[in-house]
Design a protein around this motif. Structure first.
Motif, PDB file in Angstrom:
ATOM      1  N   ALA A 113      31.638 -31.175   0.975  1.00 57.01           N
ATOM      2  CA  ALA A 113      32.647 -30.717   0.018  1.00 57.01           C
ATOM      3  C   ALA A 113      32.962 -31.843  -0.950  1.00 57.01           C
ATOM      4  O   ALA A 113      32.717 -33.019  -0.666  1.00 57.01           O
ATOM      5  N   TYR A 152      37.755 -19.597   6.696  1.00 52.68           N
ATOM      6  CA  TYR A 152      37.088 -20.754   6.100  1.00 52.68           C
ATOM      7  C   TYR A 152      35.570 -20.656   6.252  1.00 52.68           C
ATOM      8  O   TYR A 152      34.825 -21.080   5.362  1.00 52.68           O
ATOM      9  N   LEU A 162      31.821 -26.139  -1.927  1.00 45.54           N
ATOM     10  CA  LEU A 162      33.264 -26.203  -1.716  1.00 45.54           C
ATOM     11  C   LEU A 162      33.879 -27.390  -2.457  1.00 45.54           C
ATOM     12  O   LEU A 162      33.332 -28.492  -2.447  1.00 45.54           O
ATOM     13  N   THR A 163      35.025 -27.141  -3.071  1.00 43.04           N
ATOM     14  CA  THR A 163      35.851 -28.207  -3.622  1.00 43.04           C
ATOM     15  C   THR A 163      37.259 -28.020  -3.082  1.00 43.04           C
ATOM     16  O   THR A 163      37.794 -26.907  -3.102  1.00 43.04           O
ATOM     17  N   LEU A 164      37.859 -29.097  -2.581  1.00 46.99           N
ATOM     18  CA  LEU A 164      39.221 -29.059  -2.060  1.00 46.99           C
ATOM     19  C   LEU A 164      40.155 -29.789  -3.015  1.00 46.99           C
ATOM     20  O   LEU A 164      39.882 -30.930  -3.400  1.00 46.99           O
ATOM     21  N   VAL A 202      33.462 -22.488  -4.943  1.00 42.32           N
ATOM     22  CA  VAL A 202      34.693 -22.154  -4.216  1.00 42.32           C
ATOM     23  C   VAL A 202      35.650 -23.341  -4.290  1.00 42.32           C
ATOM     24  O   VAL A 202      35.309 -24.447  -3.860  1.00 42.32           O
ATOM     25  N   LEU A 259      39.438 -24.571  -3.190  1.00 45.62           N
ATOM     26  CA  LEU A 259      40.562 -24.277  -2.305  1.00 45.62           C
ATOM     27  C   LEU A 259      41.675 -25.284  -2.545  1.00 45.62           C
ATOM     28  O   LEU A 259      41.434 -26.493  -2.506  1.00 45.62           O
ATOM     29  N   LEU A 284      36.982 -26.841   8.302  1.00 42.03           N
ATOM     30  CA  LEU A 284      35.974 -27.308   7.347  1.00 42.03           C
ATOM     31  C   LEU A 284      35.485 -28.717   7.651  1.00 42.03           C
ATOM     32  O   LEU A 284      34.674 -29.259   6.904  1.00 42.03           O
ATOM     33  N   LEU A 297      34.468 -18.299   3.454  1.00 43.07           N
ATOM     34  CA  LEU A 297      34.529 -18.940   2.140  1.00 43.07           C
ATOM     35  C   LEU A 297      33.420 -19.972   1.984  1.00 43.07           C
ATOM     36  O   LEU A 297      32.791 -20.078   0.917  1.00 43.07           O
ATOM     37  N   ALA A 298      33.145 -20.721   3.035  1.00 41.47           N
ATOM     38  CA  ALA A 298      32.104 -21.746   2.963  1.00 41.47           C
ATOM     39  C   ALA A 298      30.714 -21.138   2.816  1.00 41.47           C
ATOM     40  O   ALA A 298      29.803 -21.786   2.285  1.00 41.47           O
TER      41      ALA A 298
END
Length: 217
Positions: free
Chosen positions: A191, A165, A30-32, A175, A177, A186, A168-169
């Motif tokens: 992440a 979430y 995951l990247t936010l 991924v 977001l 999350l 997606l995780a």
């Protein structure tokens, strides 16, 4: 697997929306991209997808410069973008929308069983949250290598947002977001986090570092 922006600049007419942004989204994981409206988070997502052109810098995917590769060819290579708006085809039925992403809509419905009774309806008649579920169920069923989602849980109830979430995780994909703030669902998950402000990266690190810097979220 990594997709990245390197010193990326994007202009909308006379206005520059990204001012030399550099970020990297590794995968699977995951990247936010966090930031308020106008921060550049959506533009950064669209730059990765190729739906906006760079005026400077580069997009690099798995070590290959794809800056000049159009959005449809990036999609063909395994990139899926779920934009904040116009993410479904309103004139098509729910079933027809699902069939665009997967030949077997039953598999797509595993993500959101709430869509099953809505299969014959036109997607444009659904609520905002239902349209979001439809757009994401398509994305979840394509087995994309890179999944880019803008405001994933818009219009959803808290329980459906939490499930979103989780789904997606759990993807074995890169991924990314784009969100205004870190989603509570999350919290505690590993992440990479970037915070954007006025078209620039002002923070890069892990969620815990951001929380210590900004206070509880």
């Amino acid at each position: 697997m990594t997709i990245s922006l390197r010193h990326a600049r994007v202009r909308y007419g006379p206005v520059e929306a990204l001012h030399g942004v550099t970020l990297a989204a590794p995968g699977p994981g995951l990247t936010l991209l966090l930031g308020r409206n106008g921060s550049g988070r959506t533009t950064a997502l669209r730059a990765l997808a190729g739906t906006v052109a760079l005026s400077g810098g580069a997009v690099v995917w798995d070590g290959v410069d794809v800056t000049r590769v159009p959005a449809d060819r990036r999609a063909g290579r395994g990139l899926c973008l779920v934009p904040e708006r116009q993410a479904v085809f309103g004139s098509l039925t729910v079933r027809e929308n699902l069939e665009l992403g997967a030949s077997d809509p039953e598999a797509a419905l595993d993500a959101y069983p709430q869509l099953r009774p809505l299969l014959p309806r036109r997607a444009g008649t659904l609520s905002g949250g239902e349209q979001r579920m439809l757009a994401l169920s398509r994305a979840l069923s394509t087995h994309a290598r890179v999944v880019l989602v803008d405001d994933a849980a818009q219009g959803m109830s808290p329980s459906v947002a939490a499930r979103t979430y989780d789904l997606l995780a759990a993807l074995h994909a890169c991924v990314v977001l784009a969100e205004q703030r870190p989603p509570p669902a999350l919290r505690g998950r590993p992440a990479v986090v970037y915070e954007l402000r006025r078209g620039q990266v002002v923070f890069a690190g892990e969620p815990g570092e951001l929380e210590r810097r900004s206070g509880p979220v």
